[in-house]
Scaffold this motif. Structure first.
Motif, PDB file in Angstrom:
ATOM      1  N   PHE A 173      21.254  28.207  50.274  1.00  0.00           N
ATOM      2  CA  PHE A 173      22.031  26.919  50.896  1.00  0.00           C
ATOM      3  C   PHE A 173      21.734  26.863  52.550  1.00  0.00           C
ATOM      4  CE2 PHE A 173      25.131  27.105  48.027  1.00  0.00           C
ATOM      5  CZ  PHE A 173      25.301  26.589  47.707  1.00  0.00           C
ATOM      6  N   ALA A 174      21.275  27.739  53.149  1.00  0.00           N
ATOM      7  CA  ALA A 174      20.209  27.718  54.084  1.00  0.00           C
ATOM      8  C   ALA A 174      18.994  26.738  54.526  1.00  0.00           C
ATOM      9  CB  ALA A 174      20.906  28.570  55.150  1.00  0.00           C
ATOM     10  N   VAL A 175      18.688  27.207  53.880  1.00  0.00           N
ATOM     11  CA  VAL A 175      17.228  26.935  53.793  1.00  0.00           C
ATOM     12  C   VAL A 175      16.777  25.319  52.667  1.00  0.00           C
ATOM     13  CG1 VAL A 175      14.699  26.348  52.547  1.00  0.00           C
ATOM     14  CG2 VAL A 175      15.397  28.991  52.614  1.00  0.00           C
ATOM     15  N   MET A 176      18.095  25.442  52.479  1.00  0.00           N
ATOM     16  CA  MET A 176      18.179  23.875  52.158  1.00  0.00           C
ATOM     17  C   MET A 176      18.510  23.281  53.215  1.00  0.00           C
ATOM     18  SD  MET A 176      16.989  22.923  48.971  1.00  0.00           S
ATOM     19  CE  MET A 176      17.373  21.950  48.343  1.00  0.00           C
ATOM     20  N   SER A 177      19.486  22.905  54.148  1.00  0.00           N
ATOM     21  CA  SER A 177      19.739  22.708  55.047  1.00  0.00           C
ATOM     22  C   SER A 177      18.835  22.750  55.689  1.00  0.00           C
ATOM     23  CB  SER A 177      21.276  23.124  55.418  1.00  0.00           C
ATOM     24  OG  SER A 177      21.649  23.083  56.379  1.00  0.00           O
ATOM     25  N   ARG A 182      21.719  18.460  52.457  1.00  0.00           N
ATOM     26  CA  ARG A 182      23.082  19.099  52.011  1.00  0.00           C
ATOM     27  C   ARG A 182      23.382  18.486  50.495  1.00  0.00           C
ATOM     28  NH1 ARG A 182      23.441  20.920  56.899  1.00  0.00           N
ATOM     29  NH2 ARG A 182      22.621  19.443  58.557  1.00  0.00           N
ATOM     30  N   LEU A 183      23.469  20.342  50.499  1.00  0.00           N
ATOM     31  CA  LEU A 183      23.865  20.458  48.705  1.00  0.00           C
ATOM     32  C   LEU A 183      25.561  20.621  48.843  1.00  0.00           C
ATOM     33  CD1 LEU A 183      20.853  22.875  47.614  1.00  0.00           C
ATOM     34  CD2 LEU A 183      21.595  20.474  47.429  1.00  0.00           C
ATOM     35  N   ALA A 184      25.896  20.063  47.953  1.00  0.00           N
ATOM     36  CA  ALA A 184      27.757  20.919  47.364  1.00  0.00           C
ATOM     37  C   ALA A 184      27.292  21.714  46.638  1.00  0.00           C
ATOM     38  CB  ALA A 184      28.109  19.250  46.390  1.00  0.00           C
ATOM     39  N   PRO A 185      28.162  22.749  47.094  1.00  0.00           N
ATOM     40  CA  PRO A 185      27.822  24.328  46.432  1.00  0.00           C
ATOM     41  C   PRO A 185      29.056  23.973  45.026  1.00  0.00           C
ATOM     42  CG  PRO A 185      29.169  24.294  48.677  1.00  0.00           C
ATOM     43  CD  PRO A 185      28.515  22.250  48.106  1.00  0.00           C
ATOM     44  N   ARG A 186      29.601  23.064  44.754  1.00  0.00           N
ATOM     45  CA  ARG A 186      30.202  23.460  43.690  1.00  0.00           C
ATOM     46  C   ARG A 186      29.411  23.488  41.906  1.00  0.00           C
ATOM     47  NH1 ARG A 186      35.555  20.969  41.823  1.00  0.00           N
ATOM     48  NH2 ARG A 186      36.424  22.623  42.889  1.00  0.00           N
ATOM     49  N   PRO A 187      28.499  22.185  42.152  1.00  0.00           N
ATOM     50  CA  PRO A 187      27.603  22.059  40.729  1.00  0.00           C
ATOM     51  C   PRO A 187      25.997  22.729  41.152  1.00  0.00           C
ATOM     52  CG  PRO A 187      27.236  20.418  42.226  1.00  0.00           C
ATOM     53  CD  PRO A 187      28.633  20.222  43.028  1.00  0.00           C
ATOM     54  N   VAL A 188      26.130  23.075  42.088  1.00  0.00           N
ATOM     55  CA  VAL A 188      25.178  24.713  42.266  1.00  0.00           C
ATOM     56  C   VAL A 188      25.547  26.059  41.964  1.00  0.00           C
ATOM     57  CG1 VAL A 188      23.898  25.797  43.571  1.00  0.00           C
ATOM     58  CG2 VAL A 188      23.714  23.161  44.203  1.00  0.00           C
ATOM     59  N   LEU A 189      27.261  25.966  42.483  1.00  0.00           N
ATOM     60  CA  LEU A 189      27.247  27.320  41.807  1.00  0.00           C
ATOM     61  C   LEU A 189      27.428  27.606  40.576  1.00  0.00           C
ATOM     62  CD1 LEU A 189      29.178  28.394  45.031  1.00  0.00           C
ATOM     63  CD2 LEU A 189      27.350  29.282  44.480  1.00  0.00           C
ATOM     64  N   VAL A 190      28.218  26.731  39.808  1.00  0.00           N
ATOM     65  CA  VAL A 190      28.794  26.772  38.403  1.00  0.00           C
ATOM     66  C   VAL A 190      27.554  26.509  37.204  1.00  0.00           C
ATOM     67  CG1 VAL A 190      30.003  24.772  37.031  1.00  0.00           C
ATOM     68  CG2 VAL A 190      31.033  25.158  39.094  1.00  0.00           C
ATOM     69  N   THR A 191      26.550  25.292  37.774  1.00  0.00           N
ATOM     70  CA  THR A 191      25.408  25.460  36.885  1.00  0.00           C
ATOM     71  C   THR A 191      24.590  26.802  37.326  1.00  0.00           C
ATOM     72  OG1 THR A 191      24.911  23.339  37.735  1.00  0.00           O
ATOM     73  CG2 THR A 191      22.447  24.154  36.583  1.00  0.00           C
ATOM     74  N   SER A 192      24.568  27.383  38.083  1.00  0.00           N
ATOM     75  CA  SER A 192      23.386  28.633  38.480  1.00  0.00           C
ATOM     76  C   SER A 192      24.531  30.296  37.298  1.00  0.00           C
ATOM     77  CB  SER A 192      23.284  28.885  39.757  1.00  0.00           C
ATOM     78  OG  SER A 192      24.420  29.458  40.133  1.00  0.00           O
ATOM     79  N   GLY A 193      26.387  30.004  37.874  1.00  0.00           N
ATOM     80  CA  GLY A 193      26.439  30.953  37.168  1.00  0.00           C
ATOM     81  C   GLY A 193      26.434  30.557  35.512  1.00  0.00           C
ATOM     82  N   ALA A 194      27.305  29.358  35.375  1.00  0.00           N
ATOM     83  CA  ALA A 194      26.646  29.011  33.368  1.00  0.00           C
ATOM     84  C   ALA A 194      25.294  29.792  33.265  1.00  0.00           C
ATOM     85  CB  ALA A 194      27.470  27.860  33.294  1.00  0.00           C
ATOM     86  N   ALA A 195      24.704  29.520  33.574  1.00  0.00           N
ATOM     87  CA  ALA A 195      22.493  29.814  33.327  1.00  0.00           C
ATOM     88  C   ALA A 195      22.881  31.260  32.903  1.00  0.00           C
ATOM     89  CB  ALA A 195      22.191  28.991  34.080  1.00  0.00           C
ATOM     90  N   SER A 196      23.792  32.128  33.633  1.00  0.00           N
ATOM     91  CA  SER A 196      23.769  33.123  34.213  1.00  0.00           C
ATOM     92  C   SER A 196      24.736  33.755  32.522  1.00  0.00           C
ATOM     93  CB  SER A 196      24.433  33.903  35.915  1.00  0.00           C
ATOM     94  OG  SER A 196      23.529  33.763  36.770  1.00  0.00           O
ATOM     95  N   VAL A 197      25.510  33.602  32.542  1.00  0.00           N
ATOM     96  CA  VAL A 197      26.068  33.838  31.146  1.00  0.00           C
ATOM     97  C   VAL A 197      25.717  33.329  30.026  1.00  0.00           C
ATOM     98  CG1 VAL A 197      28.273  33.680  30.034  1.00  0.00           C
ATOM     99  CG2 VAL A 197      28.628  33.679  32.435  1.00  0.00           C
ATOM    100  N   ALA A 198      24.688  32.300  29.923  1.00  0.00           N
ATOM    101  CA  ALA A 198      23.543  32.344  28.630  1.00  0.00           C
ATOM    102  C   ALA A 198      22.508  33.247  28.860  1.00  0.00           C
ATOM    103  CB  ALA A 198      23.497  30.791  28.800  1.00  0.00           C
TER     104      ALA A 198
END
Length: 354
Positions: A173-177, A182-198
């Motif tokens: 997030f710091a690099v992107m900033s 400016r990234l919204a944390p929710r879509p990034v974390l939810v997407t990466s977490g769901a991908a991690s589960v899969a």
């Protein structure tokens, strides 16, 4: 698909500190299905961190000395492997280390790939044509039924979640900033977490927001137009899929290799991460005892009640930080009572500068 949907250079990668944690996971469990269960729990926790902001803040607010020292303790035994390999398998390890050392001076970017190439050549000579004849050369997807062992979840899944959040997502997030995104944390974390589960069902560990590669794809090197840099992240995902076709050959080489050689290559690759984590852990003089305590417990490799050392390192670090924190009264006295070194007696008055 997130870069295509958001039109932002959002890039994901495997958790590098998480991979280091997994190299040391053999002391936690020898059952791969239990590790898969821990990976799934880690992915679910990442999703929860996106849906429940308070959890994300709690993890990312883990004091830097403790998080860095825990990571350093995980990395330390791995970075010792090149030394052990030079004694156990000198025919492969010594040329590998010498090539790494030479290029670390002349061309640092190529030092680790060259060392890995030397190791692969040595393994090929040692194993012969049997490497290419292995069934593992052909890429294949094999799903694993998870086993949810509470001890493995606490020893592996929880530390993997913490190092992925603190060591990868926060810097990401710091690099992107830094590049104005400016990234919204929710879509990034939810997407990466769901991908991690899969991915966990196929043996993959945590997926997180990229940091180093994000700095390339979100920078002007990717595209002078900030609005078009998302194309680089989208196409890199396609390239990753193509590179995955060579994973079978890599697996065959690993199977044919003496285990210490694989760990030694990882140790050379992670030396920079070890230096960074130790520097971060000891950066604040007031917390150095806390950091060293966390490091020693984590590096010890102990298991108490079936729970591995990474978790206990966090616990010990938290206890030390709470116990050793300065008391309000002593802090106030230090402010009111200057030390002898700061006393003006016997010294010329100092001139104030802007």
């Amino acid at each position: 698909m997130l870069p295509l949907v958001m039109r932002l250079p959002v890039s994901f990668a495997w958790s590098t500190p998480g991979a280091a944690l997994l190299v040391a996971a053999a002391a936690t469990t020898q059952e791969f299905a239990a590790a898969i269960g821990a990976f799934i729990v880690c992915g679910v926790l990442i999703v929860l961190a996106g849906l429940w902001p308070a959890l994300g803040r709690a993890i990312t607010n883990i004091p830097k000395p403790i998080a860095s020292a825990m990571l350093a303790g995980i990395l330390f035994p791995i970075c010792l492997a090149p030394v052990a390999a030079a004694v156990e398998q000198p025919a492969i390890a010594v040329p590998m280390v010498l090539v790494w050392l030479l290029l670390a001076r002349l061309a640092p970017r190529w030092a680790v790939p060259a060392a890995m190439l030397v190791a692969v050549i040595g393994i090929g000579v040692l194993a012969g044509p049997a490497v290419l004849a292995s069934d593992a050369v052909r890429p294949q997807l094999q799903l694993v039924a998870p086993v949810f062992d509470p001890f493995v979840i606490v020893s592996l899944g929880v530390p993997l979640f913490i190092v992925t959040m603190a060591g990868q997502n926060v810097p990401g997030f710091a690099v992107m900033s830094t590049f104005g995104y400016r990234l919204a944390p929710r879509p990034v974390l939810v997407t990466s977490g769901a991908a991690s589960v899969a991915a966990a069902f196929a043996g993959g560990h945590a997926i997180n927001l990229a940091a180093i590669t994000a700095a390339i794809m979100a920078s002007p090197e990717s595209n002078p137009d900030p609005a078009r840099r998302w194309v680089a992240t989208f196409t890199s995902g396609i390239v990753y899929l193509l590179l995955g076709a060579g994973a079978g050959l890599a697996a065959a080489v690993v199977q044919a290799s003496p285990p210490i050689i694989i760990t030694a290559v990882a140790g050379l690759a992670l030396l920079g991460a070890l230096v960074t984590s130790i520097t971060g852990a000891l950066e604040e003089p007031a917390h150095r005892i806390t950091a060293i305590g966390t490091f020693l417990v984590t590096a010890s490799g102990i298991a108490v009640a079936g729970i591995g050392s990474a978790f206990w390192g966090l616990v010990v670090g938290g206890v030390l930080m709470l116990w050793l924190r300065p008391r309000a009264g002593s802090t106030a006295r230090r402010v009111r009572e200057p030390s002898p070194e700061s006393s003006p007696v016997g010294r010329e008055p100092e001139t104030a500068h802007e």
